[in-house]
Design a protein around this motif. Structure first.
Motif, short mmCIF file in Angstrom:
data_model
loop_
_atom_site.label_atom_id
_atom_site.label_comp_id
_atom_site.label_asym_id
_atom_site.label_seq_id
_atom_site.Cartn_x
_atom_site.Cartn_y
_atom_site.Cartn_z
N CYS A 21 0.87 -1.14 0.26
CA CYS A 21 -0.09 -0.04 0.06
C CYS A 21 0.78 1.34 -0.04
O CYS A 21 0.61 2.07 -0.68
N MET A 24 2.41 1.80 -3.36
CA MET A 24 1.62 2.27 -4.42
C MET A 24 1.16 3.83 -4.21
O MET A 24 1.14 4.62 -4.97
N LEU A 25 1.24 4.24 -2.86
CA LEU A 25 0.70 5.67 -2.46
C LEU A 25 1.97 6.40 -2.89
O LEU A 25 1.67 7.49 -3.47
N GLU A 27 4.10 5.72 -5.27
CA GLU A 27 4.11 6.05 -6.63
C GLU A 27 3.20 6.90 -7.21
O GLU A 27 3.47 7.78 -8.08
N SER A 28 2.12 6.77 -6.65
CA SER A 28 1.01 7.79 -7.01
C SER A 28 1.51 9.18 -6.85
O SER A 28 1.19 9.95 -7.51
N ILE A 29 1.89 9.59 -5.76
CA ILE A 29 2.18 11.09 -5.20
C ILE A 29 3.52 11.38 -6.13
O ILE A 29 3.43 12.62 -6.69
N GLY A 31 4.68 9.89 -8.93
CA GLY A 31 4.91 9.78 -10.37
C GLY A 31 6.21 9.07 -10.90
O GLY A 31 6.52 8.67 -12.04
N CYS A 66 3.34 15.08 -0.05
CA CYS A 66 2.74 14.05 0.84
C CYS A 66 1.99 14.89 1.89
O CYS A 66 0.88 14.42 2.23
N ASN A 69 -1.28 15.58 0.64
CA ASN A 69 -2.12 14.11 -0.05
C ASN A 69 -3.21 13.88 0.84
O ASN A 69 -2.85 13.58 2.51
N ARG A 71 -4.91 11.08 1.17
CA ARG A 71 -5.01 9.66 1.73
C ARG A 71 -3.73 9.77 2.80
O ARG A 71 -3.98 8.83 3.97
#
Length: 139
Positions: A21, A24-25, A27-29, A31, A66, A69, A71
């Motif tokens: 998790c 993935m978080l 990577e999402s933030i 890029g 971060c 963000n 999430r």
């Protein structure tokens, strides 16, 4: 303030987020891709993870992203730059290994090292503290 910043970011309070998790978080933030662009090491004893950027990136800007963000906020994870240091702790060192051998190992560019200024052995704990001439050697 030093113009050089750490390529590593510390994430605290990660107990509510698995490594998958968290990867993935991040990577999402960012890029970026885990393993290709950055690595993540989890220290479960203290609910902390450290992301180290392999490719040049603005770690300060990433920490700012971060903190904004949704999430990350929901999970109550905090992010901050890892302080630059000249010393590292090496563990699981056999008692038979000398300070000179450790120094040679950590000075080797193939091991990501640099010039070593001091090695303190703690044979009873199978550990050593290695101090580099500057913080670039402890990569």
């Amino acid at each position: 303030k030093s113009t050089e910043t750490s390529p590593s970011v510390v994430f605290e309070n990660i107990q509510g987020c698995s490594l998958k998790c968290l990867n993935m978080l991040l990577e999402s933030i960012s890029g970026l891709a885990v393993d290709d662009d950055f690595t993540v090491e989890v220290i479960p004893d203290i609910n902390v993870a450290v992301a180290t950027f392999i490719k040049s990136t603005d770690a300060e800007e990433f920490v700012k992203k971060c903190s904004q963000n949704k999430r990350v906020s929901e999970l109550k994870i905090t992010a901050r730059l890892l302080e630059l240091t000249r010393s590292i702790k090496a563990e699981n060192i056999p008692a038979s290994v000398s300070a000179d051998c450790i120094s040679v190992y950590f000075q080797s560019p193939q091991n990501g090292g640099g010039p070593v200024s001091d090695v303190q052995l703690f044979p009873e704990k199978n550990a050593a503290i290695i101090t580099f001439c500057d913080h670039k050697g402890n990569a």
